[in-house]
Design an enzyme around this catalytic site. Structure first.
Site, short mmCIF file in Angstrom:
data_model
loop_
_atom_site.label_atom_id
_atom_site.label_comp_id
_atom_site.label_asym_id
_atom_site.label_seq_id
_atom_site.Cartn_x
_atom_site.Cartn_y
_atom_site.Cartn_z
N GLN A 53 38.33 14.92 1.90
CA GLN A 53 38.06 13.85 0.95
C GLN A 53 39.09 13.73 -0.17
O GLN A 53 39.16 12.70 -0.82
CB GLN A 53 36.65 14.03 0.37
CG GLN A 53 35.60 13.95 1.47
CD GLN A 53 34.19 14.12 0.95
OE1 GLN A 53 33.71 15.23 0.78
NE2 GLN A 53 33.52 13.02 0.69
N ARG A 108 33.74 23.85 -6.71
CA ARG A 108 33.37 23.91 -5.30
C ARG A 108 34.34 23.05 -4.50
O ARG A 108 34.52 21.87 -4.79
CB ARG A 108 31.95 23.38 -5.13
CG ARG A 108 31.51 23.21 -3.69
CD ARG A 108 30.04 22.79 -3.63
NE ARG A 108 29.58 22.62 -2.26
CZ ARG A 108 29.39 21.44 -1.67
NH1 ARG A 108 29.60 20.33 -2.33
NH2 ARG A 108 28.98 21.39 -0.43
N HIS A 152 33.20 21.36 6.17
CA HIS A 152 32.66 20.17 5.50
C HIS A 152 32.96 18.99 6.43
O HIS A 152 33.87 18.20 6.18
CB HIS A 152 33.32 20.01 4.12
CG HIS A 152 32.55 19.16 3.17
ND1 HIS A 152 32.04 19.62 1.97
CD2 HIS A 152 32.21 17.86 3.23
CE1 HIS A 152 31.42 18.63 1.34
NE2 HIS A 152 31.52 17.54 2.08
N ASN A 197 28.52 22.52 5.04
CA ASN A 197 28.02 21.53 4.12
C ASN A 197 27.03 20.61 4.84
O ASN A 197 27.30 20.14 5.95
CB ASN A 197 29.17 20.67 3.58
CG ASN A 197 28.66 19.57 2.67
OD1 ASN A 197 28.15 19.85 1.59
ND2 ASN A 197 28.75 18.32 3.11
N GLU A 198 25.90 20.35 4.22
CA GLU A 198 24.90 19.41 4.76
C GLU A 198 24.73 19.56 6.26
O GLU A 198 24.90 18.61 7.04
CB GLU A 198 25.24 17.96 4.38
CG GLU A 198 25.11 17.73 2.90
CD GLU A 198 25.18 16.25 2.47
OE1 GLU A 198 25.41 15.38 3.33
OE2 GLU A 198 25.00 15.99 1.27
N ASN A 341 22.04 19.80 -1.70
CA ASN A 341 22.59 18.55 -2.22
C ASN A 341 21.41 17.60 -2.42
O ASN A 341 20.63 17.38 -1.48
CB ASN A 341 23.57 17.92 -1.23
CG ASN A 341 24.83 18.76 -1.05
OD1 ASN A 341 25.01 19.78 -1.73
ND2 ASN A 341 25.68 18.35 -0.14
N TYR A 343 20.18 13.81 -4.23
CA TYR A 343 20.52 12.59 -4.96
C TYR A 343 19.31 11.71 -5.27
O TYR A 343 19.23 11.13 -6.34
CB TYR A 343 21.52 11.74 -4.15
CG TYR A 343 22.87 12.39 -4.00
CD1 TYR A 343 23.83 12.26 -5.00
CD2 TYR A 343 23.19 13.15 -2.87
CE1 TYR A 343 25.07 12.87 -4.87
CE2 TYR A 343 24.43 13.75 -2.75
CZ TYR A 343 25.36 13.61 -3.74
OH TYR A 343 26.59 14.21 -3.63
N GLU A 411 25.48 19.58 -4.92
CA GLU A 411 25.86 18.19 -5.18
C GLU A 411 24.68 17.48 -5.84
O GLU A 411 23.53 17.63 -5.42
CB GLU A 411 26.21 17.43 -3.89
CG GLU A 411 27.47 17.93 -3.23
CD GLU A 411 27.86 17.11 -2.00
OE1 GLU A 411 27.35 15.97 -1.86
OE2 GLU A 411 28.66 17.61 -1.20
N TRP A 454 28.55 16.21 -8.29
CA TRP A 454 29.40 15.53 -7.30
C TRP A 454 29.83 14.22 -7.92
O TRP A 454 28.98 13.45 -8.31
CB TRP A 454 28.62 15.28 -6.00
CG TRP A 454 29.49 14.68 -4.94
CD1 TRP A 454 29.56 13.36 -4.58
CD2 TRP A 454 30.41 15.38 -4.08
NE1 TRP A 454 30.46 13.21 -3.55
CE2 TRP A 454 31.00 14.42 -3.24
CE3 TRP A 454 30.79 16.73 -3.97
CZ2 TRP A 454 31.96 14.77 -2.28
CZ3 TRP A 454 31.74 17.06 -3.02
CH2 TRP A 454 32.31 16.09 -2.18
#
Ligand code: NAG
Ligand code: NAG
Ligand code: NAG
Ligand code: NAG
Ligand code: NAG
Ligand code: NAG
Length: 520
Positions: A53, A108, A152, A197-198, A341, A343, A411, A454
């Site tokens: 990213q 991170r 990731h 990740n996730e 994570n 949101y 995140e 994040w």
């Protein structure tokens, strides 16, 4: 999002933000007030990114393509990709200076497997090794803890081509060998490792709905994608199974070979919504438990209890692999922390009819419909509603359901259209509210150890590419230098980390409503 929900959110929060253009002051007043000192000294605050990213330089110094490069180059993002991203590979010194100036205590980031080991297995790329060594050394020199993710969404494409990546058991051996290189080379300085990740979103997005790399799915289960290869009914379960086994093997390796010397910690990361029953009927309450079992329990139950939740096994039938006795024992307890994570929240409505057909994916097996808390149908809101009780409830749930494991919130943050504005007041409101909720959860016994906003920079997003951003810093893509500019949220977070009372007036930031870098 409807206007009434906007008003509701605002009135619930009792947030008053106003600008005074003459003195360029941002006045921020909320009911809650807290400061860094209210959190334990050993708690860490940071921010994060991931390799694909931000790094760019995708074919430089020996790096090879990952499945995310391939996915982006397939046209999914309408031509956008991470070829340059934030050019983090070349601008890392500048970025670490931003990290230090912001006062972050931890950072991170993820290691690009295909930069470190371009063939997926075998020889280590000296240039890649040097890059991550310099990066880590520079963080440490600035007193910033590195928290490193190994995968990731970016398996080396060469392994996808060779044996189908995570659909093959061969992936486990290669992942453990890669983890071994990372522990050996960086483990003297890196104490916090995250395998995946996730993991749940990777399995769902990559193998069920097809919205993330490697973009596999079968009709009718694709979301924003025409499924040309894959099997949404079984592949997500198979890939998830291999992720869990690979994770457990990497943890075992760390514990046997490195732990005594390096004293570090290895965890795994999952995305976690907070789910509320849509109504208080028994059906919707049960559907909410199922949603938790399918989203979180799918990964956390094996890790805590050694097996998938009963309902997941029942509804997936022979499409979900079973653990052998030895595998179950290896997976159980193979974590030092969970990375979460979070949101936003969803309402959950029972959907029993989805079990009436034999052709089912994970969502159909869950037999529940998720309804966005803002009532909208947009899969990607332009802004999340600010509902911090979701985080508080989630942390309580993890405490109750999974024996209060150590948690890092890896995140959390607010999304906005990426249009050049630096006055991201919505992000400041979001961060203020969620960090406040975190404090409440800690005071209620949650074992949370750290919080990472994040993201550090506006970067190449998994969903949305360069159209949206979560960054504390804006990156001007129209400027060939890719200059970084602090948003109001960067100033707010820095102010908090410097120990100031965050309800106080933030002094002149030279930002006004008209502070735009450029418009797109
Ligand atoms: C999927 O295929 C249909 C028919 O071929 C086409 O019209 C549509 O644009 C495709 N969608 C995507 C996202 O590629
Ligand atoms: C369900 O019951 C709880 C507790 O009585 C209440 O707070 C909540 O608003 C109810 N939810 C709905 C959708 O009626
Ligand atoms: C940019 O987006 C924000 C909200 O995300 C909005 O308030 C602002 O007006 C937009 N600015 C431009 C220049 O489009
Ligand atoms: C505190 O934790 C208890 C037990 O886990 C839970 O029942 C309660 O709702 C929590 N309170 C708050 C304010 O989060
Ligand atoms: C925080 O700042 C506000 C506004 O300046 C002030 O009223 C409050 O007393 C301060 N609280 C602390 C703990 O310093
Ligand atoms: C704001 O801008 C003025 C004029 O450009 C400058 O003198 C001042 O130092 C700036 N203040 C801050 C806090 O950056």
């Amino acid at each position: 999002m409807s206007i009434s929900v906007h008003l509701l959110v605002l009135s619930l929060l009792l947030v008053i933000g106003s600008y005074d253009d003459d003195v360029q002051f941002f006045v921020y007043g909320v009911v809650d007030e807290y400061r860094r000192d209210d959190f334990p000294a050993e708690f860490v605050f940071g921010s994060g990114t991931s390799a694909y990213q931000v790094e760019g330089a995708v074919l430089e110094d020996g790096r090879s393509f990952s499945i995310w490069d391939t996915f982006a180059h397939s046209g999914y993002y309408n031509g956008a990709n991470g070829d340059v991203a934030c050019d983090g590979y070349h601008k890392y010194k500048e970025d670490i200076q931003l990290i230090a100036d912001t006062g972050l205590e931890a950072y991170r980031f993820s290691i690009s497997w295909s930069r470190l080991i371009p063939n997926g297995r075998g020889p280590v790329n000296v240039m890649g090794l040097q890059f991550y060594n310099d990066f880590i050394n520079r963080l440490i020199a600035n007193g910033i803890q590195p928290h490193v993710t190994l995968h990731h969404d970016d398996l080396p494409q060469i392994l996808e081509d060779e044996y189908g990546g995570w659909l093959s058991r061969k992936s486990m051996k290669d992942f453990v060998a890669y983890a071994d290189v990372c522990f050996r080379e960086f483990g003297d300085r890196v104490l916090h490792w995250t395998s995946f990740n996730e993991a749940n979103v990777f399995a769902l997005g990559g193998y069920d709905m097809g919205f993330s790399p490697p973009g596999r799915c079968s009709s009718p289960f694709g979301v924003f994608i025409n499924c040309s290869r894959g099997d949404s009914t079984s592949e997500p379960y198979l890939a998830a199974h291999h992720l869990l086994l690979a994770h457990a093997s990497a943890v075992r390796l760390y514990r046997e070979k490195y732990k005594a010397m390096q004293h570090g910690f290895v965890g795994i990361n999952v995305l976690s919504y907070w789910f509320e029953p849509y109504t208080n009927t028994t059906e919707d309450v049960k559907a909410t438990e199922r949603a938790n079992d399918f989203y979180l329990g799918w990964f956390l139950n094996p890790l805590v209890n050694g097996d998938y939740p009963e309902i997941v096994k029942k509804n997936a039938g022979n499409r979900i692999p079973s653990f052998t006795k030895i595998e179950s024992e290896r997976v159980k307890g193979s974590f030092d922390f969970f990375g979460i994570n979070h949101y936003n929240n969803f309402y959950v409505k029972d959907n029993p009819s989805s079990l009436e057909t034999d052709i089912r994916d994970v969502n159909a097996d869950m037999a529940a419909t998720l309804i966005s808390a803002d009532g909208g149908s947009e899969p990607l809101p332009t802004q999340f509603p600010v509902t911090p009780s979701g985080l508080q409830n989630l942390l309580n749930y993890l405490k109750e359901e999974y024996g209060n494991p150590p948690i890092y919130i890896h995140e959390n943050g607010q999304v906005q259209a990426r249009n050049g504005t630096l006055m991201d007041t919505a992000r400041v409101e979001y961060l203020h509210a969620y960090i406040g909720a975190l404090l409440d959860a800690l005071r209620n016994g949650s074992n949370t150890r750290g919080y990472f906003a994040w993201s550090l920079l506006d970067l190449f997003e998994l969903l949305g590419g360069y159209n949206i951003g979560y960054g504390l810093y804006y990156v001007d893509l129209d400027d060939k230098e890719l200059t970084r500019y602090p948003k109001l949220s960067a100033h707010w977070y820095a102010n908090f980390l410097k120990g100031h009372n965050v309800t106080a007036i933030i002094p002149s930031l030279n930002l006004t409503k008209d502070s735009f870098v450029s418009s797109h």
